[in-house]
Design a protein around this motif. Sequence first.
Motif, PDB file in Angstrom:
ATOM      1  N   ILE A  70       0.839  -1.201   0.000  1.00 38.23           N
ATOM      2  CA  ILE A  70       0.000   0.000   0.000  1.00 38.23           C
ATOM      3  C   ILE A  70       0.871   1.247   0.000  1.00 38.23           C
ATOM      4  N   GLN A  71       1.886   1.254   0.842  1.00 34.65           N
ATOM      5  CA  GLN A  71       2.740   2.434   0.996  1.00 34.65           C
ATOM      6  C   GLN A  71       3.507   2.764  -0.276  1.00 34.65           C
ATOM      7  N   THR A  72       3.832   1.748  -1.060  1.00 32.68           N
ATOM      8  CA  THR A  72       4.579   1.981  -2.310  1.00 32.68           C
ATOM      9  C   THR A  72       3.671   2.108  -3.524  1.00 32.68           C
ATOM     10  N   GLY A  73       2.354   2.086  -3.314  1.00 31.43           N
ATOM     11  CA  GLY A  73       1.409   2.274  -4.407  1.00 31.43           C
ATOM     12  C   GLY A  73       1.224   1.071  -5.309  1.00 31.43           C
ATOM     13  N   GLN A  74       1.667  -0.102  -4.877  1.00 30.08           N
ATOM     14  CA  GLN A  74       1.529  -1.305  -5.704  1.00 30.08           C
ATOM     15  C   GLN A  74       0.091  -1.816  -5.728  1.00 30.08           C
ATOM     16  N   VAL A  75      -0.662  -1.483  -4.696  1.00 26.53           N
ATOM     17  CA  VAL A  75      -2.095  -1.814  -4.695  1.00 26.53           C
ATOM     18  C   VAL A  75      -2.861  -0.556  -4.309  1.00 26.53           C
ATOM     19  N   ARG A  76      -4.055  -0.398  -4.851  1.00 31.93           N
ATOM     20  CA  ARG A  76      -4.900   0.753  -4.553  1.00 31.93           C
ATOM     21  C   ARG A  76      -6.047   0.268  -3.672  1.00 31.93           C
TER      22      ARG A  76
END
Length: 411
Positions: A319-325
Amino acid sequence: MVPPRSSGSSIFANGGKPKEARNSGAQSSLLRQLNTREVLTALQRHGPLSRAEIARHTGISGPTITRTVLDLLAGQLVEEAELSPGVVNRPALGRPGKVLRLASASVSVQGLVIGVQQCELTTAGLDGSWQAEPRTFATPKRYNDLVRKVVEQLQRSREQSKTSVLGVGISIPGLLRRQDKRTLVSPNLHQTDGQQLGVDVAERLQSLGLGNEVVLLQETQALCLGERMYGAARDIPDFAMVDITDGLGLGVVQGGQFVEGSTGLAGELGHITVDLHGRLCGCGNHGCLETVATDAALAAAISARQGRQLTLAEWLPLIQTGQVRVEQDLNEWLDYLSVGLAAVINIFNPSRLFVHGHALDAAPDLFDRLIERTARRALAPSLADCRIIRAQGSKRHGAVAAIIQQLTAGR
């Protein structure tokens, strides 16, 4: 812990400023205990102190300080140390002075956190300083295996410790009855239902020749105690703590007393129904607040939407790295959690409301968003006197604080 009063048990180690003992018998004994507690509290708050500094902080006379310190030294609760040269605001000339500190060089305590998935064991000095890296082990699914594993880990830790262990504090989830320290039901840890873990661990340790103090306390009270002794609740007599890790628990302190109810079962905020047709909860009901507003609930919601089963610890870096929304899941989670926090503010009117959990690390602004949503739901006059803060302490801080308080409260 300090014995419970009519409305709950005291979270504060000392019941007020001591006075010099004038009478003999029970009054004299009580005043000695108050003096001793005040000395220990001064050392907890200020760190190493000289005898003269203790007298200034406590208002106790020099001769009484001398007698009290001798008793604490004999009981291994404090130890003497050399004053480090160059300490600010202390004399630098002449021989280094002696200071007193809470014992950590020769004695220690153990703190054990019983979790739903894993347990964590740590060793600390009486000053709360960690003496070793925490040990973690999977929580056994059967009660007898849990007792055996706990005792095994406690014994192994003691064998490897360079200090003498004075006792162990244990934090446990569930509804813990105050009178006999029996877990009546634990919605997320059913193997402990009806059991007295503290009693069973103490008896097993005694049979191994390792008998000493064992203190068992409910995990949300452990968080309150840890925050009071090591976190941001020092000297705050009225506050609330919401734990959102596995379940959703509430601890409330008013006037220095835990609000416990008639048998110690108060605080089960997580089992208020918020969705009549919601998910099955571990308590057997459907739609409880903890099924939608905890770390575990958020991980479950994201896993369902993403189609793969991961823990919150595994989801957070994605989540923190934007890999999943996961904005939709976060918004729903925040809405339900804000309902719970607003209820605490409206009902108990605390001066501080601490939140303990890890899901708030998912985004830099998540906690601010939670405060905003809570503000929209709470009554404005009650909210005006309350600060919502992330907890600084932990359950292992609380477990350690519990055994330290048990060892020192009766001195």
